[in-house]
Every structure is written in C-alpha cells, then in structure tokens.
Design an enzyme around this catalytic site. Structure first.
Site, PDB file in Angstrom:
ATOM      1  N   ALA A 226      52.063  58.949  -5.141  1.00  0.00           N
ATOM      2  CA  ALA A 226      51.287  58.418  -6.261  1.00  0.00           C
ATOM      3  C   ALA A 226      51.469  56.903  -6.275  1.00  0.00           C
ATOM      4  O   ALA A 226      52.446  56.372  -5.734  1.00  0.00           O
ATOM      5  CB  ALA A 226      51.779  59.046  -7.556  1.00  0.00           C
TER       6      ALA A 226
ATOM      7  N   GLY B  19      53.612  62.373  -3.852  1.00  0.00           N
ATOM      8  CA  GLY B  19      52.273  62.935  -4.057  1.00  0.00           C
ATOM      9  C   GLY B  19      51.541  63.170  -2.743  1.00  0.00           C
ATOM     10  O   GLY B  19      50.676  64.045  -2.668  1.00  0.00           O
TER      11      GLY B  19
ATOM     12  N   GLU C 102      52.712  66.419  -1.642  1.00  0.00           N
ATOM     13  CA  GLU C 102      52.140  67.405  -2.565  1.00  0.00           C
ATOM     14  C   GLU C 102      50.657  67.636  -2.267  1.00  0.00           C
ATOM     15  O   GLU C 102      50.173  68.768  -2.313  1.00  0.00           O
ATOM     16  CB  GLU C 102      52.345  66.933  -4.011  1.00  0.00           C
ATOM     17  CG  GLU C 102      53.819  67.010  -4.422  1.00  0.00           C
ATOM     18  CD  GLU C 102      54.146  66.216  -5.679  1.00  0.00           C
ATOM     19  OE1 GLU C 102      53.577  65.120  -5.874  1.00  0.00           O
ATOM     20  OE2 GLU C 102      54.987  66.681  -6.462  1.00  0.00           O
TER      21      GLU C 102
ATOM     22  N   GLU D  27      60.734  60.855  -4.832  1.00  0.00           N
ATOM     23  CA  GLU D  27      60.615  60.342  -6.210  1.00  0.00           C
ATOM     24  C   GLU D  27      61.980  59.998  -6.804  1.00  0.00           C
ATOM     25  O   GLU D  27      62.107  59.068  -7.601  1.00  0.00           O
ATOM     26  CB  GLU D  27      59.911  61.388  -7.098  1.00  0.00           C
ATOM     27  CG  GLU D  27      58.433  61.577  -6.799  1.00  0.00           C
ATOM     28  CD  GLU D  27      58.140  62.618  -5.721  1.00  0.00           C
ATOM     29  OE1 GLU D  27      59.070  63.013  -4.979  1.00  0.00           O
ATOM     30  OE2 GLU D  27      56.973  63.032  -5.623  1.00  0.00           O
TER      31      GLU D  27
HETATM   32  N1  CAA Z   1      52.542  53.254  -4.401  1.00  0.00           N
HETATM   33  C1  CAA Z   1      52.087  51.996  -4.357  1.00  0.00           C
HETATM   34  N2  CAA Z   1      52.210  51.185  -3.281  1.00  0.00           N
HETATM   35  C2  CAA Z   1      52.832  51.675  -2.205  1.00  0.00           C
HETATM   36  C3  CAA Z   1      53.341  52.990  -2.171  1.00  0.00           C
HETATM   37  C4  CAA Z   1      53.165  53.802  -3.330  1.00  0.00           C
HETATM   38  N3  CAA Z   1      53.573  55.073  -3.391  1.00  0.00           N
HETATM   39  N4  CAA Z   1      53.919  53.189  -0.967  1.00  0.00           N
HETATM   40  C5  CAA Z   1      53.770  52.053  -0.268  1.00  0.00           C
HETATM   41  N5  CAA Z   1      53.119  51.128  -1.014  1.00  0.00           N
HETATM   42  C6  CAA Z   1      52.757  49.768  -0.632  1.00  0.00           C
HETATM   43  C7  CAA Z   1      53.956  48.856  -0.601  1.00  0.00           C
HETATM   44  O1  CAA Z   1      54.253  48.364  -1.885  1.00  0.00           O
HETATM   45  C8  CAA Z   1      53.465  47.772   0.350  1.00  0.00           C
HETATM   46  O2  CAA Z   1      52.605  46.912  -0.366  1.00  0.00           O
HETATM   47  P1  CAA Z   1      52.688  45.302  -0.109  1.00  0.00           P
HETATM   48  O3  CAA Z   1      52.248  45.126   1.329  1.00  0.00           O
HETATM   49  O4  CAA Z   1      51.702  44.756  -1.090  1.00  0.00           O
HETATM   50  O5  CAA Z   1      54.103  44.916  -0.331  1.00  0.00           O
HETATM   51  C9  CAA Z   1      52.621  48.547   1.351  1.00  0.00           C
HETATM   52  O6  CAA Z   1      52.271  49.775   0.707  1.00  0.00           O
HETATM   53  C10 CAA Z   1      53.355  48.878   2.634  1.00  0.00           C
HETATM   54  O7  CAA Z   1      54.555  49.530   2.283  1.00  0.00           O
HETATM   55  P2  CAA Z   1      55.995  49.037   2.794  1.00  0.00           P
HETATM   56  O8  CAA Z   1      55.995  47.565   3.036  1.00  0.00           O
HETATM   57  O9  CAA Z   1      57.012  49.558   1.838  1.00  0.00           O
HETATM   58  O10 CAA Z   1      56.053  49.795   4.191  1.00  0.00           O
HETATM   59  P3  CAA Z   1      57.371  50.264   4.982  1.00  0.00           P
HETATM   60  O11 CAA Z   1      56.878  50.706   6.324  1.00  0.00           O
HETATM   61  O12 CAA Z   1      58.441  49.255   4.915  1.00  0.00           O
HETATM   62  O13 CAA Z   1      57.884  51.553   4.168  1.00  0.00           O
HETATM   63  C11 CAA Z   1      57.623  53.662   3.002  1.00  0.00           C
HETATM   64  C12 CAA Z   1      57.097  52.710   4.115  1.00  0.00           C
HETATM   65  C13 CAA Z   1      58.991  54.178   3.392  1.00  0.00           C
HETATM   66  C14 CAA Z   1      56.638  54.828   2.893  1.00  0.00           C
HETATM   67  C15 CAA Z   1      57.714  52.885   1.674  1.00  0.00           C
HETATM   68  O14 CAA Z   1      56.477  52.220   1.457  1.00  0.00           O
HETATM   69  C16 CAA Z   1      57.991  53.747   0.484  1.00  0.00           C
HETATM   70  O15 CAA Z   1      59.109  54.165   0.288  1.00  0.00           O
HETATM   71  N6  CAA Z   1      56.941  54.018  -0.366  1.00  0.00           N
HETATM   72  C17 CAA Z   1      57.111  54.731  -1.598  1.00  0.00           C
HETATM   73  C18 CAA Z   1      57.286  56.223  -1.366  1.00  0.00           C
HETATM   74  C19 CAA Z   1      57.484  56.926  -2.694  1.00  0.00           C
HETATM   75  O16 CAA Z   1      58.405  56.672  -3.426  1.00  0.00           O
HETATM   76  N7  CAA Z   1      56.554  57.860  -3.015  1.00  0.00           N
HETATM   77  C20 CAA Z   1      56.618  58.629  -4.243  1.00  0.00           C
HETATM   78  C21 CAA Z   1      55.752  57.997  -5.303  1.00  0.00           C
HETATM   79  S1  CAA Z   1      55.905  58.766  -6.900  1.00  0.00           S
HETATM   80  C22 CAA Z   1      54.978  60.204  -6.776  1.00  0.00           C
HETATM   81  O17 CAA Z   1      54.354  60.491  -5.777  1.00  0.00           O
HETATM   82  C23 CAA Z   1      54.974  61.071  -8.026  1.00  0.00           C
HETATM   83  C24 CAA Z   1      54.254  62.361  -7.925  1.00  0.00           C
HETATM   84  O18 CAA Z   1      54.798  63.354  -7.446  1.00  0.00           O
HETATM   85  C25 CAA Z   1      52.906  62.545  -8.467  1.00  0.00           C
END
Ligand code: CAA
Length: 259
Positions: free
Chosen positions: A67, A110, A113, A133
């Site tokens: 998400a 998400g 999911e 998460e």
């Molecule tokens: N939401 C918003 N932006 C996101 C994102 C997310 N879930 N995942 C990645 N991005 C963005 C980053 O902020 C980054 O943006 P900028 O270039 O503007 O800084 C861009 O995508 C590239 O990401 P990274 O620089 O972080 O890339 P990386 O290769 O270093 O890492 C990753 C990749 C490990 C997937 C890392 O991006 C990450 O950990 N993302 C978040 C994963 C996460 O926590 N997901 C769960 C979200 S909550 C949810 O999903 C709730 C639900 O069940 C409904």
C-alpha cells in the site's frame, strides 16, 4: 499517467487480457486511486464476453511494494473509513474470471496480498514475497494474516508477519504460496502459455471451478463437496459440456462457445 495499463498483446489469442500496474517510480505502490482503477478495469474485463483469462502483472523490479505509505502515513482511522480504502479489496473477490498473478521483483505487503487475491501466482526467479508491515509499525490490512496463513500455515505466516522478512520465489514455491517459478526473463511467455491453456477450456466450467475452489476457504468439507456437486450438475446444462465430452469420444479438439 494512468495507474493501470490494459492490453490484448497476444495476437494469436484474443481471449487473454494483460493488466499492468503502472506506478514504476514508487514500485507500484497501491494508492487508493490505483486500486479503484484496477477494480474498474477488472470489472470491465469480467463483463467483456471476449475475455476468458486475465493476467495481472507489474514490472521487472516490482509487482507491487505494498500500500502507498506516503498516502497513509498521517491518516486517521476515520480517514480510512471515509476514503472507503478497503472497498476495492472486497470488490476484487467479485471477479468471476480467472486472474493469474505474474510476479517479478517485490510482492510485499499489499502487493503480496494483491497477488494472493489472484487465483494463482506464477513468479519469476527474482520475485520476493513478504508482509513487511511490522517494519513500519503496523500489521497487514488486506488479508495478509488470513490468506498467507491459509496458504503456508500458521508457523511460517507468523514468522513472516512478525519479522517482516522476505522470501525468495523458490521458497514461496516450496511453502505453497505460489504455483510455479520460472526464469524471470521468460515469466510473461510462461504465464501466457498457462493462460492460453485455460482460455482454451470451457469458460463457464472455469468460472465454476474458481467459485468452488474459493468455497473451500469458507465452508466445511461436506458443505463444500455439496456445493461442488451442484456446480458439476450445472455444467450439464451447458453446450460446452456436451461439446467437450463428444469431442473426446470423437477423438477431436473441442470448440467451446462459453454457453
Ligand atoms: N509506498 C510508497 N512508496 C514506496 C513504497 C510503498 N509501499 N515502496 C517503495 N516506495 C518508493 C520509495 O519511497 C522510493 O521512492 P523515492 O524514489 O521517491 O525515494 C521508491 O519507491 C523506490 O524505493 P526504494 O528506494 O526504497 O527502493 P529499494 O530498492 O532501496 O527498496 C523495498 C525496495 C525493499 C521494496 C523498499 O522500497 C521497501 O521496503 N518498501 C516498502 C515495503 C512495505 O513496507 N510495504 C508494506 C506497505 S503497508 C501495506 O501494504 C498495508 C496493507 O497491507 C494494506
């Protein structure tokens, strides 16, 4: 730019639609708008009589990394209720045609999911799955604790959700989360071959199989078997059942009409 792209790229098979998540700069983070557009597109395809199978994919780097955290960070529970943010997730379950998730790269939170909402997952060997998460102070919210547990069992689901660790495609296959792992470079071709196989089958029977398998998660065994038997009887009102069985006996390929 549209958050969702839809194509019919397979010239030799007009019944297969390819839907792509299209927010590459944020690893296809699932914003409310993206989810609404996705559901609208899937309903449109579900209503299109030409379409028999839908492939849902992302890009080489990410299926979807969850998400949209930027959209959620300051949200209150009331914002989430007023936004109807989870309505789209509930609507995904109403799609009657088969949806195959073709996953390369990250399928996290998400994103994992969403892949689990599809009927089955084919992954490239670069794919990574997880429910991270907990690393951002929250819990899965779109079925992760439920569907992951049903797919891989309590112990492994607990470990993944509590640590936020990711697993590789091979591990996901061994644990029963996904149906198949293929080289990442051939993911779309391999998924297409599977989609084609399904699209060549009797479409109504395919829908009934989807319905019956999904009931396995909702019903007792005896109720589920009753439900399945009624769907089996129902296929005998279709021309496709007659065609399929006659074609077998006449040693020829069947030609299904979807009725
Ligand atoms: N939401 C918003 N932006 C996101 C994102 C997310 N879930 N995942 C990645 N991005 C963005 C980053 O902020 C980054 O943006 P900028 O270039 O503007 O800084 C861009 O995508 C590239 O990401 P990274 O620089 O972080 O890339 P990386 O290769 O270093 O890492 C990753 C990749 C490990 C997937 C890392 O991006 C990450 O950990 N993302 C978040 C994963 C996460 O926590 N997901 C769960 C979200 S909550 C949810 O999903 C709730 C639900 O069940 C409904």
């Amino acid at each position: 730019m549209s958050n969702i792209l839809c194509e019919f790229p397979y010239n030799d098979h007009k019944h297969i639609a390819l839907v792509k998540l299209n927010r590459p700069k944020v690893l296809n983070a699932l914003s409310t708008d993206l989810m609404r557009e996705l559901v609208d597109k899937l309903f449109e395809l579900d209503d299109n009589p030409e379409v028999r199978v839908i492939i849902l994919t992302g890009n080489d780097r990410a299926f979807a990394a969850g998400a949209d955290i930027a959209q959620m960070v300051e949200a209150t529970p009331i914002d989430q209720i007023n936004d109807n943010r989870f309505r789209s997730w509930q609507q995904l379950a109403q799609i009657t045609k088969p949806i195959i998730a073709a996953v390369n790269g990250y399928a996290l939170g998400g994103g994992c999911e969403l892949a689990m909402h599809c009927d089955f997952i084919i992954a490239g060997d670069s794919a990574k799955f997880g429910q991270p998460e907990i690393k951002i102070g929250t819990t899965p919210g779109a079925g992760g604790t439920q569907r992951l547990t049903r797919a891989i069992g309590k112990s492994k689901a607990m470990m993944l959700a509590m640590t936020g660790e990711m697993i590789e495609a091979k591990q996901a296959l061994d644990w029963g989360l996904i149906a198949k792992v293929v080289p990442s470079t051939t993911l779309m071709q391999e998924t297409y071959e599977t989609a084609k196989n399904i699209a060549n089958k009797a479409p109504v029977a395919i829908k009934l199989i989807k319905e019956s398998v999904n009931k396995a998660f909702e019903m007792s065994l005896s109720d589920g078997v009753d439900f399945e038997r009624r769907n089996f009887y129902l296929t005998f009102s279709s021309s496709d059942q007659k065609e399929g069985m006659r074609a077998f006996l006449e040693k020829r390929d069947p030609e299904y009409k979807g009725n």
